[in-house]
Design a protein around this motif. Structure first.
Motif, PDB file in Angstrom:
ATOM      1  N   MET A  13     120.499 -50.656 -27.318  1.00 44.01           N
ATOM      2  CA  MET A  13     121.013 -50.915 -25.969  1.00 44.01           C
ATOM      3  C   MET A  13     121.513 -52.348 -25.921  1.00 44.01           C
ATOM      4  SD  MET A  13     118.919 -50.551 -22.409  1.00 44.01           S
ATOM      5  CE  MET A  13     119.642 -51.027 -20.844  1.00 44.01           C
ATOM      6  N   THR A  14     122.790 -52.520 -25.788  1.00 47.17           N
ATOM      7  CA  THR A  14     123.360 -53.854 -25.769  1.00 47.17           C
ATOM      8  C   THR A  14     124.342 -53.994 -24.632  1.00 47.17           C
ATOM      9  OG1 THR A  14     125.206 -53.297 -27.217  1.00 47.17           O
ATOM     10  CG2 THR A  14     123.185 -54.050 -28.278  1.00 47.17           C
ATOM     11  N   SER A  15     124.608 -55.221 -24.250  1.00 45.46           N
ATOM     12  CA  SER A  15     125.665 -55.516 -23.301  1.00 45.46           C
ATOM     13  C   SER A  15     126.225 -56.866 -23.676  1.00 45.46           C
ATOM     14  CB  SER A  15     125.129 -55.548 -21.869  1.00 45.46           C
ATOM     15  OG  SER A  15     124.180 -56.564 -21.710  1.00 45.46           O
ATOM     16  N   ASP A  16     127.449 -57.137 -23.260  1.00 45.54           N
ATOM     17  CA  ASP A  16     128.086 -58.389 -23.657  1.00 45.54           C
ATOM     18  C   ASP A  16     127.623 -59.520 -22.759  1.00 45.54           C
ATOM     19  OD1 ASP A  16     129.610 -60.324 -24.678  1.00 45.54           O
ATOM     20  OD2 ASP A  16     131.548 -59.528 -24.039  1.00 45.54           O
ATOM     21  N   ASN A  17     126.568 -60.197 -23.214  1.00 42.89           N
ATOM     22  CA  ASN A  17     126.025 -61.321 -22.461  1.00 42.89           C
ATOM     23  C   ASN A  17     126.387 -62.653 -23.106  1.00 42.89           C
ATOM     24  OD1 ASN A  17     124.730 -59.751 -20.537  1.00 42.89           O
ATOM     25  ND2 ASN A  17     122.983 -59.404 -21.879  1.00 42.89           N
ATOM     26  N   THR A  18     127.396 -62.660 -23.975  1.00 43.16           N
ATOM     27  CA  THR A  18     127.709 -63.878 -24.699  1.00 43.16           C
ATOM     28  C   THR A  18     128.161 -64.990 -23.766  1.00 43.16           C
ATOM     29  OG1 THR A  18     129.912 -62.978 -25.119  1.00 43.16           O
ATOM     30  CG2 THR A  18     128.279 -62.740 -26.864  1.00 43.16           C
ATOM     31  N   THR A  19     128.680 -64.639 -22.611  1.00 44.40           N
ATOM     32  CA  THR A  19     129.122 -65.670 -21.671  1.00 44.40           C
ATOM     33  C   THR A  19     128.234 -65.717 -20.431  1.00 44.40           C
ATOM     34  OG1 THR A  19     130.718 -64.123 -20.690  1.00 44.40           O
ATOM     35  CG2 THR A  19     131.521 -65.556 -22.457  1.00 44.40           C
ATOM     36  N   GLY A  59     123.474 -63.237 -27.614  1.00 43.08           N
ATOM     37  CA  GLY A  59     123.767 -62.967 -26.214  1.00 43.08           C
ATOM     38  C   GLY A  59     124.169 -61.534 -25.931  1.00 43.08           C
ATOM     39  N   ALA A  60     124.554 -60.795 -26.962  1.00 47.14           N
ATOM     40  CA  ALA A  60     124.954 -59.399 -26.775  1.00 47.14           C
ATOM     41  C   ALA A  60     123.799 -58.427 -26.997  1.00 47.14           C
ATOM     42  CB  ALA A  60     126.110 -59.057 -27.724  1.00 47.14           C
ATOM     43  N   ILE A  61     122.597 -58.928 -27.231  1.00 46.35           N
ATOM     44  CA  ILE A  61     121.424 -58.072 -27.449  1.00 46.35           C
ATOM     45  C   ILE A  61     120.647 -57.961 -26.148  1.00 46.35           C
ATOM     46  CG2 ILE A  61     119.268 -57.770 -28.727  1.00 46.35           C
ATOM     47  CD1 ILE A  61     120.502 -59.563 -30.938  1.00 46.35           C
ATOM     48  N   GLU A  62     120.412 -56.756 -25.708  1.00 49.47           N
ATOM     49  CA  GLU A  62     119.591 -56.548 -24.517  1.00 49.47           C
ATOM     50  C   GLU A  62     118.359 -55.739 -24.903  1.00 49.47           C
ATOM     51  OE1 GLU A  62     119.885 -54.299 -20.231  1.00 49.47           O
ATOM     52  OE2 GLU A  62     121.642 -55.417 -20.925  1.00 49.47           O
ATOM     53  N   LEU A  63     117.211 -56.349 -24.779  1.00 47.19           N
ATOM     54  CA  LEU A  63     115.960 -55.682 -25.132  1.00 47.19           C
ATOM     55  C   LEU A  63     115.490 -54.825 -23.972  1.00 47.19           C
ATOM     56  CD1 LEU A  63     114.162 -58.751 -26.774  1.00 47.19           C
ATOM     57  CD2 LEU A  63     115.473 -56.953 -27.920  1.00 47.19           C
ATOM     58  N   ASP A  64     115.105 -53.584 -24.270  1.00 49.38           N
ATOM     59  CA  ASP A  64     114.616 -52.708 -23.217  1.00 49.38           C
ATOM     60  C   ASP A  64     113.086 -52.804 -23.120  1.00 49.38           C
ATOM     61  OD1 ASP A  64     113.560 -51.092 -25.283  1.00 49.38           O
ATOM     62  OD2 ASP A  64     115.287 -49.748 -25.267  1.00 49.38           O
ATOM     63  N   ALA A  65     112.511 -52.057 -22.196  1.00 45.24           N
ATOM     64  CA  ALA A  65     111.068 -52.134 -21.954  1.00 45.24           C
ATOM     65  C   ALA A  65     110.269 -51.745 -23.196  1.00 45.24           C
ATOM     66  CB  ALA A  65     110.690 -51.243 -20.775  1.00 45.24           C
ATOM     67  N   LEU A 103     113.333 -64.618 -26.156  1.00 42.45           N
ATOM     68  CA  LEU A 103     113.307 -65.798 -25.292  1.00 42.45           C
ATOM     69  C   LEU A 103     114.225 -65.609 -24.082  1.00 42.45           C
ATOM     70  CD1 LEU A 103     113.344 -68.595 -28.014  1.00 42.45           C
ATOM     71  CD2 LEU A 103     111.515 -68.227 -26.343  1.00 42.45           C
ATOM     72  N   LEU A 104     115.416 -65.087 -24.303  1.00 45.32           N
ATOM     73  CA  LEU A 104     116.336 -64.868 -23.185  1.00 45.32           C
ATOM     74  C   LEU A 104     115.747 -63.887 -22.174  1.00 45.32           C
ATOM     75  CD1 LEU A 104     119.798 -64.614 -25.005  1.00 45.32           C
ATOM     76  CD2 LEU A 104     118.883 -66.555 -23.722  1.00 45.32           C
ATOM     77  N   ALA A 105     115.003 -62.909 -22.666  1.00 45.74           N
ATOM     78  CA  ALA A 105     114.413 -61.918 -21.773  1.00 45.74           C
ATOM     79  C   ALA A 105     113.204 -62.460 -21.017  1.00 45.74           C
ATOM     80  CB  ALA A 105     114.000 -60.672 -22.571  1.00 45.74           C
ATOM     81  N   ARG A 106     112.642 -63.549 -21.504  1.00 45.30           N
ATOM     82  CA  ARG A 106     111.401 -64.086 -20.933  1.00 45.30           C
ATOM     83  C   ARG A 106     111.620 -64.705 -19.554  1.00 45.30           C
ATOM     84  NH1 ARG A 106     107.376 -65.285 -18.973  1.00 45.30           N
ATOM     85  NH2 ARG A 106     105.561 -66.423 -19.752  1.00 45.30           N
TER      86      ARG A 106
END
Length: 297
Positions: free
Chosen positions: A1-7, A280-286, A254-257
């Motif tokens: 599960m990813t989304s473009d969070n690079t920006t 930034g493009a990695i989205e960690l799920d629950a 860390l970004l998810a924290r």
């Protein structure tokens, strides 16, 4: 599960910056002492970082010393609009490269002037006060109020825009927020070292950014943080699921924290820099976060 969070951006004080910045410490020679073997490569890394969207660079006059700020100036001056240069004061180096406290108010002011000259700016965007209370807990040290008072004077004079606090205990961070309105905390913190969970919680409560150093754990401590991350079965499993490196999962954690956790991973390699920015493009799920909670500090 990813989304473009690079920006994806978050506030560093009043400045909105991309959540993945760049720490310039590793551009100095071995042990952050002396010049790099290849200064042109160091400058190429800096230019590539900015071209890739990095708008928060962390530095200090004591990196080298008198090396990294010069590289930044030579590579990037005149600086692009919106680039936040964060530096730190409160420390010095001995002839062997050892780190020493230098926190007397007059010394702090002199260090600010050195950073202004070397970076060739009229105002420093962010100055972090580096404390040594954890390194030398029993040694006499200048009062926090006196140190912050010196920096506030320079802020009032227009030589500093924002003030942060670094390497500080919980009570020091709380006092610094109250006394000087510090906008960020820069402490060691990683999936391997959650000692400062309470300070992250305080940062969230008070709305200040948290900028972790040693985001992959300290390579200088027993066991070697990056090596332990690479060998951890839980981090490895999540990394395999997302098809990325274990170190990238540790940064994504860390970004998810905390939504105002700002990363400044350092490297002297363009390829490694691109790998860090891709986090930034990695989205960690629950499920990922539950698995990563099993990592032993």
């Amino acid at each position: 599960m990813t989304s473009d969070n690079t920006t994806a951006k978050a506030n560093l004080g009043h400045a909105a910056v991309n959540r993945i910045g760049y720490g310039a410490m590793q551009l100095a020679g071995p042990g952050v002492f002396g010049p790099p073997a290849d200064p042109e490569n160091a400058k190429a890394v800096l230019r590539h970082a900015v071209a890739s969207g990095v708008d928060h660079i962390d530095t200090a006059q004591i990196y080298g010393p008198d090396v990294v700020n010069d590289l930044i100036r030579e590579a990037l001056h005149p600086y692009p609009e919106g680039l936040v240069l964060a530096t730190k004061v409160g420390g010095a180096r001995d002839a062997q490269g050892g780190w020493l406290p230098a926190g007397e108010p007059d010394s702090l002011k002199a260090q600010v002037e050195e950073n202004l000259r070397s970076l060739r700016v009229e105002r420093l965007d962010l100055v972090n006060l580096r404390r040594f209370e954890r390194d030398f807990p029993d040694a006499p040290a200048p009062a926090l109020a006196d140190q912050l008072g010196a920096l506030v004077e320079l802020r009032d004079e227009g030589k500093i825009d924002m003030i942060g606090i670094s390497n500080a205990r919980l009570e020091t961070v709380r006092e610094a927020i109250d006394l000087a309105g510090v906008v960020c905390v820069q402490n060691a913190y990683s999936i391997l070292d959650r000692t400062d969970d309470d300070i992250v919680d305080l940062a969230r409560e008070r709305g200040v950014a948290f900028v972790p150093f040693f985001p992959l754990g300290s390579a200088f401590l027993a066991g070697g943080g990056p090596a332990r991350i690479a060998a951890d079965e839980h981090i490895g499993a999540v990394a395999a699921k997302h098809g990325v490196a274990p170190s990238q999962i540790a940064l994504a954690w860390l970004l998810a924290r905390y939504e105002r956790m700002l990363l400044i991973p350092g490297t002297a390699s363009i390829a490694h820099l691109d790998e860090n920015l891709a986090v930034g493009a990695i989205e960690l799920d629950a499920e990922d976060l539950a698995r990563l909670d099993k990592v032993q500090p």
